[in-house]
Design a protein around this motif. Structure first.
Motif, PDB file in Angstrom:
ATOM      1  N   GLY A 423       0.804  -1.219   0.000  1.00 59.63           N
ATOM      2  CA  GLY A 423       0.000   0.000   0.000  1.00 59.63           C
ATOM      3  C   GLY A 423       0.829   1.258   0.000  1.00 59.63           C
ATOM      4  O   GLY A 423       0.419   2.284  -0.573  1.00 59.63           O
ATOM      5  N   GLY A 424       2.006   1.245   0.631  1.00 62.18           N
ATOM      6  CA  GLY A 424       2.871   2.426   0.658  1.00 62.18           C
ATOM      7  C   GLY A 424       3.263   2.885  -0.739  1.00 62.18           C
ATOM      8  O   GLY A 424       3.096   4.062  -1.087  1.00 62.18           O
ATOM      9  N   PRO A 425       3.801   1.981  -1.582  1.00 59.11           N
ATOM     10  CA  PRO A 425       4.101   2.397  -2.963  1.00 59.11           C
ATOM     11  C   PRO A 425       2.875   2.858  -3.736  1.00 59.11           C
ATOM     12  O   PRO A 425       2.955   3.799  -4.534  1.00 59.11           O
ATOM     13  CB  PRO A 425       4.688   1.108  -3.570  1.00 59.11           C
ATOM     14  N   LEU A 426       1.714   2.237  -3.504  1.00 61.51           N
ATOM     15  CA  LEU A 426       0.495   2.678  -4.184  1.00 61.51           C
ATOM     16  C   LEU A 426       0.097   4.084  -3.739  1.00 61.51           C
ATOM     17  O   LEU A 426      -0.244   4.938  -4.565  1.00 61.51           O
ATOM     18  CB  LEU A 426      -0.653   1.700  -3.897  1.00 61.51           C
ATOM     19  N   LEU A 427       0.132   4.320  -2.439  1.00 60.90           N
ATOM     20  CA  LEU A 427      -0.161   5.664  -1.937  1.00 60.90           C
ATOM     21  C   LEU A 427       0.807   6.674  -2.538  1.00 60.90           C
ATOM     22  O   LEU A 427       0.422   7.783  -2.922  1.00 60.90           O
ATOM     23  CB  LEU A 427      -0.069   5.688  -0.410  1.00 60.90           C
ATOM     24  N   GLY A 428       2.073   6.280  -2.640  1.00 60.34           N
ATOM     25  CA  GLY A 428       3.089   7.178  -3.162  1.00 60.34           C
ATOM     26  C   GLY A 428       2.825   7.617  -4.591  1.00 60.34           C
ATOM     27  O   GLY A 428       2.963   8.792  -4.925  1.00 60.34           O
ATOM     28  N   VAL A 429       2.411   6.669  -5.462  1.00 62.79           N
ATOM     29  CA  VAL A 429       2.215   7.037  -6.861  1.00 62.79           C
ATOM     30  C   VAL A 429       0.973   7.904  -7.039  1.00 62.79           C
ATOM     31  O   VAL A 429       0.967   8.833  -7.861  1.00 62.79           O
ATOM     32  CB  VAL A 429       2.175   5.771  -7.750  1.00 62.79           C
ATOM     33  N   PHE A 430      -0.092   7.656  -6.246  1.00 61.35           N
ATOM     34  CA  PHE A 430      -1.256   8.537  -6.301  1.00 61.35           C
ATOM     35  C   PHE A 430      -0.914   9.922  -5.766  1.00 61.35           C
ATOM     36  O   PHE A 430      -1.333  10.943  -6.329  1.00 61.35           O
ATOM     37  CB  PHE A 430      -2.408   7.940  -5.486  1.00 61.35           C
ATOM     38  N   THR A 431      -0.171   9.970  -4.660  1.00 62.86           N
ATOM     39  CA  THR A 431       0.210  11.252  -4.065  1.00 62.86           C
ATOM     40  C   THR A 431       1.121  12.033  -5.012  1.00 62.86           C
ATOM     41  O   THR A 431       0.992  13.257  -5.158  1.00 62.86           O
ATOM     42  CB  THR A 431       0.905  11.023  -2.714  1.00 62.86           C
ATOM     43  N   LEU A 432       2.033  11.321  -5.659  1.00 58.95           N
ATOM     44  CA  LEU A 432       2.914  11.975  -6.632  1.00 58.95           C
ATOM     45  C   LEU A 432       2.102  12.619  -7.738  1.00 58.95           C
ATOM     46  O   LEU A 432       2.363  13.764  -8.148  1.00 58.95           O
ATOM     47  CB  LEU A 432       3.877  10.934  -7.226  1.00 58.95           C
ATOM     48  N   GLY A 433       1.085  11.919  -8.222  1.00 54.60           N
ATOM     49  CA  GLY A 433       0.271  12.459  -9.300  1.00 54.60           C
ATOM     50  C   GLY A 433      -0.610  13.601  -8.874  1.00 54.60           C
ATOM     51  O   GLY A 433      -0.769  14.590  -9.607  1.00 54.60           O
ATOM     52  N   MET A 434      -1.195  13.513  -7.686  1.00 56.17           N
ATOM     53  CA  MET A 434      -2.175  14.512  -7.245  1.00 56.17           C
ATOM     54  C   MET A 434      -1.537  15.782  -6.698  1.00 56.17           C
ATOM     55  O   MET A 434      -2.126  16.861  -6.778  1.00 56.17           O
ATOM     56  CB  MET A 434      -3.093  13.901  -6.184  1.00 56.17           C
ATOM     57  N   PHE A 435      -0.345  15.667  -6.099  1.00 54.30           N
ATOM     58  CA  PHE A 435       0.239  16.809  -5.395  1.00 54.30           C
ATOM     59  C   PHE A 435       1.478  17.393  -6.077  1.00 54.30           C
ATOM     60  O   PHE A 435       1.959  18.441  -5.664  1.00 54.30           O
ATOM     61  CB  PHE A 435       0.612  16.403  -3.963  1.00 54.30           C
ATOM     62  N   PHE A 436       2.004  16.713  -7.103  1.00 53.17           N
ATOM     63  CA  PHE A 436       3.221  17.196  -7.765  1.00 53.17           C
ATOM     64  C   PHE A 436       2.970  17.266  -9.276  1.00 53.17           C
ATOM     65  O   PHE A 436       3.238  16.311 -10.007  1.00 53.17           O
ATOM     66  CB  PHE A 436       4.400  16.268  -7.449  1.00 53.17           C
ATOM     67  N   PRO A 437       2.451  18.411  -9.752  1.00 53.11           N
ATOM     68  CA  PRO A 437       2.086  18.530 -11.171  1.00 53.11           C
ATOM     69  C   PRO A 437       3.258  18.329 -12.124  1.00 53.11           C
ATOM     70  O   PRO A 437       3.060  17.992 -13.288  1.00 53.11           O
ATOM     71  CB  PRO A 437       1.545  19.964 -11.277  1.00 53.11           C
TER      72      PRO A 437
END
Length: 610
Positions: A423-437
């Motif tokens: 889940g950590g890597p999954l959270l990371g890729v969603f967070t990367l997409g949503m918060f880092f344009p």
């Protein structure tokens, strides 16, 4: 010793079996109702309940989906063995729910996805979507197996019924009503099962506390043994449970579930309005806090009962996860029907989680690999039957993986470790997409792969180090001085050479796994982006970004013209389609809600020019 166990087993009478079977029967009837007598099912109805649900069943389902037998059995055992400090994880929920409701959920709602991983293709690339989907399938399949195995242990302890018969009952009843009734059956059975879960736990713990002398007596016994510690500010990340691991690490563990997990996102999008989903999350927060504090206090009650005769050392049970079922039979065994209520509550938690998982995994495979890959032109009728078949497949897979789950030890830490490692890597890729344009697809894909390898290296290394004796969990002291009419055989240990010191990373608390995996994706993803070239922020669909980025974009560097090219392109397509009277063929703007969202972004663009 065996005679004591036999006496407890004999207390589970035909009345208890009747109560237990009644719960299974009601769940099956709900599936029959929605499968045979409800609205004719298409894919949208089967997977998303036709987007017609209201707040209450969704809120109950959000609670039940991941607060299942893992919580009901694992939390009291955790507190009994390691102390009350675990209650602090409840405070992480106070951080998780606002973040899920206002930072992550709005993105999925604006895009109106069926699979949460559709987002990853819209924001990055199809390869990132497929990788995320595969990781979720692995994560949920293992988790469901653990959830099935835990109540099977409970049932074996209180009734003597074989573990694998219990596993079969859970899996096949769940397969029946989920495959037949779809999402509506899942949500309404979850609501019923959540009520059973709460009723059984509340009654058992209150009755147990009264039997040992009330709250004061429970607290006093635990304080004497050191179990009543409320807080620990130890900054060492290798300390298993502290203020920091449980609140900060707990936040990342649970935002993985409530922020981006398919099972929860699917529930958010099954309601009629956006506000209903947000209300369901807030109700869920209250429910989780009550359940967590109740289960944690339950562990203290169990210790107060067995403070001078530890059932594990006495040989009455073999695993910590069997402590609470033993306590139930000792406390309620003479009250016919109540042990059956407890077993129903445990089974209810397992059924709700597995049914949620089966339905969500069916949605992932259908949307991401069938429609989004090998068979994009599949008809709706065929897609509905494929969804049913996939639900059946994942139910059978869960049954098979139970044989793996029984090798994982403590169910609570095993479940949360799996969520952290995957889940950590999954959270990371969603967070990367949503918060880092600025992040691009190369950074997302490579960051996710490296994070996954890194987390599995830590997780597997930890398990190997534990099996070699390099890492030991030191439980709090127990006593057997009060055991009477029992032959106690204390285990003898032959002298063995002291094992080598384990690598420091292997000692990392499992509560930090999600945070570590998430930040690894973000750091690697941004570094790869710098090397390969930043994403053109003008071409990004603004709906793919968290509201937080849109709130503060004026103060963030490099976001001039954010989304303008995308909006202009969509506006041109819309005008062309309108003039040709063909209507919109762009699935991103194919509903009234999307129209409203589009206009909001156009207005925002115009205002920014003033």
């Amino acid at each position: 010793m065996s005679s004591n166990v036999d006496i407890l087993v004999d207390r589970f009478t035909w009345i208890d079996y009747l109560v237990f079977c009644l719960m299974l029967a009601v769940s099956a009837v709900i599936g029959i109702f929605y499968g045979c007598f409800g609205k004719k099912q298409d894919t949208k109805e089967f997977l998303m309940a036709g987007k017609s649900m209201t707040t209450f069943p969704v809120a109950m389902s959000l609670i039940a989906s991941f607060m299942s037998a893992i919580t009901l059995l694992g939390t009291p055992s955790e507190v009994y063995q390691f102390g009350f400090i675990y209650w602090l994880i409840g405070f992480s929920y106070i951080l998780v729910m606002p973040a899920a409701a206002h930072l992550y959920f709005p993105v999925f709602y604006k895009l109106q996805v069926t699979s949460a991983y559709e987002y990853l293709e819209r924001r990055f690339h199809r390869a990132v979507r497929w990788l995320g989907s595969c990781l979720c399938i692995i994560q949920m399949s293992l988790y469901m197996a653990i959830v099935v195995y835990a109540p099977a242990l409970a049932l074996a302890q209180v009734t003597g019924l074989d573990v694998y018969i219990s596993v079969s009952l859970i899996c096949f009843v769940c397969i029946f009503y989920t495959t037949l009734g779809g999402m509506k059956a899942v949500l309404w059975t979850d609501a019923l099962q959540t009520l059973i879960m709460y009723a059984s736990m509340m009654f058992v713990i209150i009755k147990g506390a009264v039997d040992v002398g009330g709250f004061d007596a429970v607290w006093e016994k635990n304080a004497e043994s050191g179990r009543a510690q409320l807080i620990d500010f130890d900054p060492d990340p290798t300390t298993r449970h502290t203020f920091w691991t449980l609140i900060i690490g707990g936040y990342f563990t649970w935002i993985t579930i409530y922020g981006v997990n398919q099972a929860q996102v699917q529930r958010y999008l099954s309601v009629q309005t956006k506000q209903m989903a947000i209300n369901a999350l807030w109700i869920n927060l209250v429910g989780l806090l009550v359940l967590m504090i109740t289960c944690s206090f339950g562990g203290m009650v169990v210790y107060a009962k067995y403070f001078d005769c530890d059932p594990i050392r006495a040989g009455i049970v073999t695993k910590g996860d069997q402590l609470f079922p033993l306590f139930v039979m000792d406390t309620l065994g003479q009250w016919r029907g109540l042990p059956g209520l407890f077993v129903s509550g445990i089974f209810a938690g397992a059924l709700s989680t597995v049914s949620s998982g089966m339905n969500s995994l069916a949605a992932i495979v259908l949307e991401d690999f069938v429609k989004g890959g090998c068979y994009p032109g599949i008809s709706d009728n065929v897609a509905t039957w494929v969804s049913r078949g996939l639900s059946l497949f994942f139910g059978l897979l869960t049954f098979g993986l139970v044989f793996v789950a029984e090798q994982l030890g403590n169910v609570l830490s095993a479940a949360l470790s799996i969520f952290g490692m995957v889940g950590g890597p999954l959270l990371g890729v969603f967070t990367l997409g949503m918060f880092f344009p600025w992040a691009n697809a190369y950074g997302a894909f490579i960051g996710e792969v490296i994070s996954l390898i890194f987390m599995f290296w830590i997780g597997i290394g930890h398990q190997v180090a534990r099996s070699n004796g390099q890492i030991r969990l030191e439980a709090m002291p127990t006593s057997i001085d009060g055991c009477v009419n029992m032959t106690i055989i204390e285990p003898t240990f032959l002298p063995t050479p002291e094992p080598e010191e384990a690598l420091g990373l292997y000692r990392l608390s499992y509560m930090w796994y999600s945070a570590t995996g998430c930040f690894t994706v973000i750091i690697v993803g941004l570094l790869v982006t710098l090397v390969t070239g930043k994403q053109d922020v003008r071409a990004i669909d603004p709906r793919c970004l968290s509201p937080a980025v849109l709130w503060f974009k004026k103060w963030l560097p490099g976001l001039d013209g954010l989304g303008e090219d995308y909006i202009n392109e969509e506006e041109g397509l819309k005008e062309n389609q309108s003039s040709s009277s063909l209507g919109s063929t762009n699935p991103a703007f194919n509903s009234d809600m999307m129209e409203k969202t589009f206009n909001e972004f156009v207005q925002e663009k115009e205002c920014s020019k003033l």
